[in-house]
Design a protein around this motif. Structure first.
Motif, PDB file in Angstrom:
ATOM      1  N   ILE A   1       1.263  -1.225   0.205  1.00  0.00           N
ATOM      2  CA  ILE A   1       0.137  -0.250   0.537  1.00  0.00           C
ATOM      3  C   ILE A   1       0.673   1.092  -0.144  1.00  0.00           C
ATOM      4  O   ILE A   1       1.973   1.460   0.757  1.00  0.00           O
ATOM      5  CB  ILE A   1      -0.811   0.099   1.403  1.00  0.00           C
ATOM      6  N   THR A   2       0.853   1.989  -0.881  1.00  0.00           N
ATOM      7  CA  THR A   2       1.289   2.849  -0.845  1.00  0.00           C
ATOM      8  C   THR A   2       0.843   4.845  -0.475  1.00  0.00           C
ATOM      9  O   THR A   2      -0.456   4.379  -1.049  1.00  0.00           O
ATOM     10  CB  THR A   2       1.974   3.446  -2.221  1.00  0.00           C
TER      11      THR A   2
ATOM     12  N   VAL B   1      -4.374   8.522  -1.126  1.00  0.00           N
ATOM     13  CA  VAL B   1      -5.269   9.427  -1.987  1.00  0.00           C
ATOM     14  C   VAL B   1      -6.441   9.001  -2.682  1.00  0.00           C
ATOM     15  O   VAL B   1      -7.615   9.680  -2.694  1.00  0.00           O
ATOM     16  CB  VAL B   1      -4.534  10.139  -2.920  1.00  0.00           C
ATOM     17  N   ASP B   2      -6.410   7.496  -3.296  1.00  0.00           N
ATOM     18  CA  ASP B   2      -7.567   7.525  -4.101  1.00  0.00           C
ATOM     19  C   ASP B   2      -8.565   6.827  -3.612  1.00  0.00           C
ATOM     20  O   ASP B   2      -9.860   7.148  -4.002  1.00  0.00           O
ATOM     21  CB  ASP B   2      -6.462   5.723  -4.855  1.00  0.00           C
TER      22      ASP B   2
ATOM     23  N   ILE C   1       4.492  -3.691   8.112  1.00  0.00           N
ATOM     24  CA  ILE C   1       4.937  -3.216   7.456  1.00  0.00           C
ATOM     25  C   ILE C   1       5.970  -2.883   8.147  1.00  0.00           C
ATOM     26  O   ILE C   1       6.781  -2.352   9.148  1.00  0.00           O
ATOM     27  CB  ILE C   1       3.662  -2.440   7.086  1.00  0.00           C
ATOM     28  N   GLN C   2       7.114  -1.899   7.098  1.00  0.00           N
ATOM     29  CA  GLN C   2       8.268  -1.457   6.934  1.00  0.00           C
ATOM     30  C   GLN C   2       7.919   0.054   7.709  1.00  0.00           C
ATOM     31  O   GLN C   2       8.419   0.835   7.721  1.00  0.00           O
ATOM     32  CB  GLN C   2       9.624  -1.620   6.586  1.00  0.00           C
TER      33      GLN C   2
ATOM     34  N   MET D   1       0.930   6.765   5.450  1.00  0.00           N
ATOM     35  CA  MET D   1       0.066   7.937   5.667  1.00  0.00           C
ATOM     36  C   MET D   1       0.937   8.937   6.824  1.00  0.00           C
ATOM     37  O   MET D   1       0.483   9.629   6.386  1.00  0.00           O
ATOM     38  CB  MET D   1      -0.806   7.662   7.281  1.00  0.00           C
ATOM     39  N   GLU D   2       2.529   8.684   6.479  1.00  0.00           N
ATOM     40  CA  GLU D   2       3.346   9.594   6.409  1.00  0.00           C
ATOM     41  C   GLU D   2       3.069  10.737   6.293  1.00  0.00           C
ATOM     42  O   GLU D   2       2.703  11.935   6.683  1.00  0.00           O
ATOM     43  CB  GLU D   2       4.812   9.248   6.584  1.00  0.00           C
ATOM     44  N   LEU D   3       2.770  11.133   4.266  1.00  0.00           N
ATOM     45  CA  LEU D   3       2.304  12.207   3.642  1.00  0.00           C
ATOM     46  C   LEU D   3       1.250  12.495   3.694  1.00  0.00           C
ATOM     47  O   LEU D   3       0.802  13.702   3.202  1.00  0.00           O
ATOM     48  CB  LEU D   3       3.146  12.380   2.725  1.00  0.00           C
TER      49      LEU D   3
END
Length: 290
Positions: free
Chosen positions: A43-44, A49-50, A85-86, A90-92
């Motif tokens: 997951i990116t 955002v989508d 996960i690494q 959600m960071e940005l």
């Protein structure tokens, strides 16, 4: 799910909050299934955002989208802490800004009309009067009201214990008028509702069981209609009115924070806006050159 258990047991969140987070995650997982994404580490930020754009296109309220962001942020923080996960997608991600919205507040005369509405010659009417008096006297949330137990009452001291959000206990003062109606309910009504059953909860329905949130909502809506109040009144309106009225009468903001059980004083500060708005209304009404 381990995460839901973590929210309930380790974080001590309320059932309502846990349910909201769970519903948000169910919606997100459904979105992932539609995209055929099965690996959380894949997951990116763009996928997040989508998903949020989809929620916006579905015309969800800004407050709902803000809560989705909060739910996902806490979920992925948990995933990182557990080593699942690494990288945190959600960071940005920034939550959309909530629309400025001041809650509805009743005037003192409207509160008096509402409190006088239940027919206290009838058992359930007397119970409803005691509930309304307690809510306005203490600012308790409806979830706190339905969970008040007999052991939480210290009426001779003018106090009541309650468990708020995050399982935090606080002690709240109760005024003489509310105490009067609670004592009448305890002596005249509660034994009739209880019949031969037993219950530790203060407020009971006509079956002798714990009163529900929905029950209080339903009774309040009927009383508001009877009182001829045209505002959109919910159980939380009495909490807002309680806080606004004591601020208008000179209470310190920190005291109001303690009474309401707010963890952060910034949550309480909305009531300063309400009291200022009320002052502006009074000025506009009574000043000859307003």
């Amino acid at each position: 799910m381990d995460y839901i258990h973590y929210l309930k047991v380790e974080r001590g969140l309320s059932e309502n909050t846990v349910s909201s987070y769970k519903n948000d995650l169910v919606q997100f997982v459904f979105f992932l299934e539609q995209k055929e994404i099965t690996d959380f580490s894949a997951i990116t930020r763009q996928i997040i955002v989508d998903f949020l754009e989809l929620e916006a296109n579905q015309q969800k309220a800004t407050s709902s989208i803000v809560r989705s962001v909060t739910s996902l942020r806490k979920f992925f923080q948990y995933m990182i802490e557990e080593g699942i996960i690494q990288n945190d997608p959600m960071e940005l991600i920034d939550a959309p800004k909530k629309n400025e919205h001041l809650p509805e507040v009743l005037s003192t005369s409207e509160v008096e009309r509402l409190l006088a509405t239940p027919d206290v010659s009838k058992p359930l009417g007397l119970r409803n009067r005691a509930i309304l008096e307690l809510m306005y006297a203490t600012g308790l949330r409806v979830s706190e009201v339905i969970n008040v137990q007999l052991a939480d009452l210290h009426l001779s001291l003018g106090l009541i214990q309650t468990i708020g959000k995050g399982q935090k206990e606080r002690i709240v003062p109760v005024g003489d008028k509310a105490i009067l109606w609670i004592e009448r309910y305890l002596s005249e009504v509660r034994p009739k509702l209880l019949k031969k059953q037993s219950s530790n909860f203060l407020f009971l329905n006509h079956h002798g069981k714990k009163l529900t949130r929905q029950g209080i909502w339903k009774n309040l809506k009927a009383d508001v209609l009877t009182a001829g109040i045209e505002k959109n009144v919910t159980p939380h309106t009495l909490r807002h009115s309680f806080a606004t009225h004591i601020l208008e009468n000179g209470a310190d903001l920190r005291i109001v924070q303690e009474l309401l059980g707010h963890a952060d004083i910034s949550t309480t500060q909305i009531y300063t806006h309400l009291s200022k708005r009320r002052l502006a209304e009074i000025y506009g009404k009574y000043h000859p050159r307003a």
